[in-house]
Design a protein around this motif. Structure first.
Motif, short mmCIF file in Angstrom:
data_model
loop_
_atom_site.label_atom_id
_atom_site.label_comp_id
_atom_site.label_asym_id
_atom_site.label_seq_id
_atom_site.Cartn_x
_atom_site.Cartn_y
_atom_site.Cartn_z
N UNK A 206 62.38 14.29 142.39
CA UNK A 206 61.24 15.20 142.49
C UNK A 206 61.51 16.19 143.62
N UNK A 207 61.47 17.49 143.31
CA UNK A 207 61.86 18.51 144.26
C UNK A 207 60.66 19.02 145.05
N UNK A 208 60.87 19.26 146.35
CA UNK A 208 59.89 19.98 147.13
C UNK A 208 60.08 21.48 146.87
N UNK B 27 63.47 23.22 145.51
CA UNK B 27 63.42 23.95 144.23
C UNK B 27 64.07 25.32 144.39
N UNK B 28 63.74 26.00 145.48
CA UNK B 28 64.35 27.33 145.74
C UNK B 28 65.84 27.18 145.94
N UNK B 29 66.26 26.17 146.68
CA UNK B 29 67.68 25.95 146.93
C UNK B 29 68.45 25.72 145.65
N UNK C 271 72.36 30.28 140.71
CA UNK C 271 72.63 31.71 140.48
C UNK C 271 73.94 32.14 141.14
N UNK C 272 74.17 31.64 142.34
CA UNK C 272 75.42 32.00 143.04
C UNK C 272 76.62 31.44 142.29
N UNK D 226 74.12 28.06 152.03
CA UNK D 226 72.86 27.55 151.47
C UNK D 226 72.80 26.03 151.58
N UNK D 227 73.92 25.37 151.28
CA UNK D 227 73.95 23.91 151.37
C UNK D 227 73.74 23.45 152.81
#
Length: 290
Positions: free
Chosen positions: A32-34, A38-40, A46-47, A69-70
């Motif tokens: 379950x994503x926060x 979710x944005x990450x 996309x990248x 990003x990671x």
């Protein structure tokens, strides 16, 4: 280098790098994503697509962006674990939707949740009346958890004062014809006992798709041909007693083997001797006196 070949190499490289970075992010990233997770996930995806298909720019710049990003995601997870203030800001807080059977209209509007959506989520949890709900909260992940009022909760052994013995997990001793000796040992039984039980069912280990021994010492066998195992359901009381006796005897032997000192070992041996002297699976049933 042909474009199709370069795209293939970039795609394979992106898949490998994404796999490694996802391992670094951990299991939380795929559960379950926060909001931030979710944005990450969307951004990294996309990248990765950009790295695979955009031939007009330097491909390694995309990999640098993914690594950044990671790193930000890992750092943010670390900070949310250390600080409740940051955790509440990044992940958000749970929102109470129902309390003591009463709906909170303002909280529903805050979460942009309609009554139809709420009722649908309640039905998924086998709740059909809002009045039966003691507490319902929408978690930061978007999941709605529900606690029923006590009078509407399922009856448990504790409520009626039953003291049940602990239930141990079933030991899987055979998978696709392969016998796992370590699991047989953990169950407290021997390979000879397992082969004897299979022989009673006219089965060879190679023909067994799945076999498990439960905490009561019953062997359940699946051959994969959709035929239910009725042998255990139709067992006579004497057979069940014999099975429990064998299990108890095996447990005493196991405890004797694992005893930490000689005194404990003698205690288990003494109990084993008394049990073996007082009970024999082959002994005839005694006639009950009127």
């Amino acid at each position: 280098m042909p474009e199709w070949f370069e795209i293939s190499l970039r795609t394979l490289a992106a898949v490998a790098i994404l796999f490694m970075l996802t391992k670094i992010l951990g299991k939380r990233q795929i559960s379950q994503l926060s909001l931030f997770e979710y944005i990450t996930g969307i951004t990294i995806g996309n990248i990765a697509a950009y790295v695979s298909l955009d031939l007009d720019t330097l491909w390694y710049l995309g990999l640098v962006s993914i690594v950044v990003w990671t790193s930000v995601a890992v750092g943010m997870e670390y900070m949310t674990m250390k600080s409740r203030v940051i955790r509440d800001f990044v992940d958000g807080k749970g929102t109470v939707l129902i309390k003591d059977g009463q709906l909170y209209k303002q909280h529903l509007h805050k979460e942009r949740l309609t009554l139809d959506e709420l009722l649908e989520q309640l039905r998924k949890k086998d709740v059909y009346r809002v009045a039966d709900v003691e507490f319902a909260v929408m978690e930061p992940s978007g999941e709605i958890n529900v606690m029923l009022k006590k009078e509407h909760q399922p009856l448990t052994a504790e409520m009626i004062g039953w003291n049940l013995r602990p239930e141990n997990e079933a030991k899987t001793v055979i998978i696709d014809g392969r016998v796992f000796n370590d699991m047989v040992d953990e169950s407290g039984y021997s390979l000879e006992w397992l082969h004897h039980e299979l022989k009673k069912k006219n089965l060879a280990p190679e023909s067994v798709f799945l076999a498990q021994i439960d905490s009561d010492g019953q062997l359940y066998v699946q051959t994969g041909d959709a035929r239910p195992d009725h042998d255990n359901a139709d067992r006579k009381p004497k057979d069940r007693i014999d099975s429990l006796a064998k299990q108890f005897e095996s447990e005493l032997k196991r405890l004797r083997k694992l005893a930490r000192n000689e005194s404990d070992r003698r205690t288990y041996q003494s109990a084993l001797d008394r049990f073996q002297a007082g009970y024999s699976p082959s002994m005839p049933d005694r006639e009950q006196k009127p």
